[in-house]
Enzyme design. Structure first.
Site, PDB file in Angstrom:
ATOM      1  CE  LYS A 212       3.446  -2.611  14.341  1.00 13.71           C
ATOM      2  NZ  LYS A 212       2.800  -1.408  13.579  1.00 13.71           N
TER       3      LYS A 212
ATOM      4  CG  HIS B 211       5.375  -1.039   3.586  1.00 11.33           C
ATOM      5  ND1 HIS B 211       4.561  -1.372   2.861  1.00 11.33           N
ATOM      6  CD2 HIS B 211       4.672  -1.343   4.836  1.00 11.33           C
ATOM      7  CE1 HIS B 211       3.385  -2.008   3.297  1.00 11.33           C
ATOM      8  NE2 HIS B 211       3.476  -2.063   4.767  1.00 11.33           N
TER       9      HIS B 211
ATOM     10  CG  HIS C  36      -0.456   0.352   2.402  1.00 11.13           C
ATOM     11  ND1 HIS C  36       0.257  -0.837   3.202  1.00 11.13           N
ATOM     12  CD2 HIS C  36      -0.524   1.391   3.437  1.00 11.13           C
ATOM     13  CE1 HIS C  36       0.479  -0.033   4.439  1.00 11.13           C
ATOM     14  NE2 HIS C  36       0.128   1.204   4.346  1.00 11.13           N
TER      15      HIS C  36
END
Ligand code: BG6
Length: 509
Positions: A359, A258, A196
């Protein structure tokens, strides 16, 4: 004549022919969060084909009405638009074109029912199969699509394509195996492997920035660039995804796909033309020039990993990774990773690429920072006490999409004093209007049969062949050895040391 470039662009945009989107995993998270809202937004923008339909497939027994309700609920929850999405004319008309088939993915009869539904709804048009299902089920569904004769086009208009979600494999062997299974039933031109990040506006703009301007490409090489830093920082933790994430970790979850895509777009040579394989061939070259991340003789890696411990993010106290629901209290899964990459190519020899992602970092931001070399002579050294900061080109991928250039300017005043300033381009202010979500762009491209923004089979394998040896090296290290960082802090000292060895520092974001 319209003076709005967005409207001008829209008028020229191609629209796909009659299409049915078949979503396997129709009641799942991805469908509700991303796919259904993306379809709705495409429909609002009049980008869907005039003859368009959806067939949702999953195990849950809900029928057409149940699926239509799920659609409207997903819009209310996840479609980021004004008003009450779900109750408007666009949603109503789209809902009427939604159908549902329930069954077990292991049952060949399910695929017969899908085939019959396709015949009934759209016998003349194309079919796009979307695998929004757990990765363990990809191979099975692909095999069964093939066995049911659903992978073969009966005519150019009755095309058949498949979108495969990430993760595509978990290492080099599993990715190869999955590619083989896919290619048993579909030609590569029919296969759309989603990443994405490639659908993000700023990521696509990288190509335009580099290859539609005369001013940047001449300096885009080892003579002018000192190094490149790519950062993808998130504030969220593992959320409810421990089952997947425990077996993945940041290297598989973010870097293999990504960040490697971002890197390859920065590093690639100019393609001869803006065609799917023109672009993807050059990205592939860039990937192939990356040197192994594990030193064969010593077994040492150019990769640092860490895991978040309890801390504070955005004013809230948050648990450590090992305390998250579903995570083993002895887990060594990395939630942060930093890497140094060396590309052995004419353009990039001697220019390190540093990548980091994690994260529970203090800020959500994804950026590519290109640091230029300093001028050859510091002629202001004697008059200006402040040292000259190197020029920087920053591509803000998200959330504040745009491009910035940092350069030195003279501070106003009678003295010759220097200070760095920023020149900013921001998507929001430059063009107005809203930027399409990645899934809108990618769904539309797949319907149009344009795979430029999708990962090709060889890219996926080349990326895994860089990453897999790192996992192998880690698996021989001691289990408890993973460093930690406090949630809400910028990662561990080990990541700083990785750059400090080269006399460089991570950008403070
Ligand atoms: C996904 C990862 O692919 O990308 C997630 O599985 C991650 O762990 C997400 O949070 C990040 O995407 P974005 O678009 O929010 O940067």
């Amino acid at each position: 004549m319209s003076s709005n470039p967005l409207q001008d662009g829209l008028r020229l945009e191609p629209t796909p022919g009659p299409t049915t989107l078949v979503i396997f995993g129709a009641s799942g998270d991805l469908t509700r969060r991303k796919l259904l809202p993306a379809l709705y937004k495409l429909s609002r923008g009049q980008r869907l084909p005039a003859r368009f339909s959806v067939i949702g497939v999953s195990r849950d027994a809900m029928g057409d009405d149940g699926f239509r309700t799920l659609f409207r609920e997903s819009l209310r929850e996840f479609a980021d638009v004004k008003g009450v999405p779900g109750e408007d004319a666009v949603a109503k008309s789209l809902a009427e074109r939604m159908h549902y088939v329930s069954g077990d993915f292991n049952d060949p009869a399910l695929f017969e029912r899908v085939s019959a539904a396709l015949q009934g709804i759209n016998s003349e048009g194309g079919a796009l199969f979307y695998l929004a299902i757990p990765p363990g089920a990809y191979a099975n569904v692909i095999e069964r699509l093939g066995a049911a004769g659903l992978s073969k086009a009966a005519s150019p208009e009755q095309w058949r394509r498949v979108i495969v979600e990430k993760p595509f494999g978990t290492d080099l062997d599993t990715a190869r195996e999955l590619n083989q299974i896919v290619h048993r039933h579909f030609d590569e031109a029919q296969v759309f492997r989603i990443d994405h990040y490639l659908g993000k506006e700023t990521v696509q703009n990288l190509l335009v920035f580099r290859f539609a301007n005369g001013m940047f490409e001449p300096i885009w090489n080892r003579r002018y660039i000192d190094h490149v830093q790519i950062t993808a920082a998130e504030t969220v933790g593992v959320e409810q995804r421990a089952r997947y994430y425990e077996g993945a970790g940041a290297l598989r979850d973010m870097v293999q796909n990504h960040l490697m895509q971002l890197l390859s777009l920065v590093a690639m040579e100019p393609p001869i033309a803006f065609t799917a394989d023109g672009v993807r061939d050059r990205k592939m070259d860039a990937l192939l020039s990356i040197q192994p991340l594990v030193d064969e003789s010593s077994g040492t890696t150019q990769v640092v990993r860490a895991q978040y411990a309890a801390g504070w993010v955005a004013g809230a106290e948050v648990p450590g990774y090992r305390e998250e629901p579903g995570v083993s209290p002895a887990s060594t899964t990395e939630t942060f990773v930093a890497l140094r990459m060396q590309l052995d190519s004419w353009r990039w020899a001697g220019v390190p690429f540093y990548l980091r992602t994690g994260k529970r970092l203090p800020k959500r931001t994804t950026e590519i920072a290109i640091q230029l070399r300093r001028p050859p002579l510091e002629i202001f050294k004697r008059v200006s006490p402040t040292s000259v900061a190197p020029n920087l080109l920053i591509i803000n991928v998200q959330p504040d999409e745009g491009i910035s250039v940092r350069f030195e300017a003279k501070l106003p005043g009678t003295r010759m004093q220097l200070a760095p300033v920023m020149m900013n381009f921001r998507y929001g202010t430059a063009f107005g209007g809203s930027v399409p979500e990645a899934y809108e762009t990618l769904l539309l491209d797949a319907m149009l049969g344009d795979p430029t923004l999708f990962a090709r089979h060889d890219f996926v394998e080349a990326s895994w062949s860089l990453i897999t040896p790192v996992h192998d090296a880690w698996s021989t290290e001691q289990a408890a050895a993973i460093p930690t960082y406090e949630a809400g802090e910028w990662a561990p000292a080990e990541a700083d040391a990785l750059m400090a060895r080269d006399g460089r520092r991570w950008r403070t974001l």
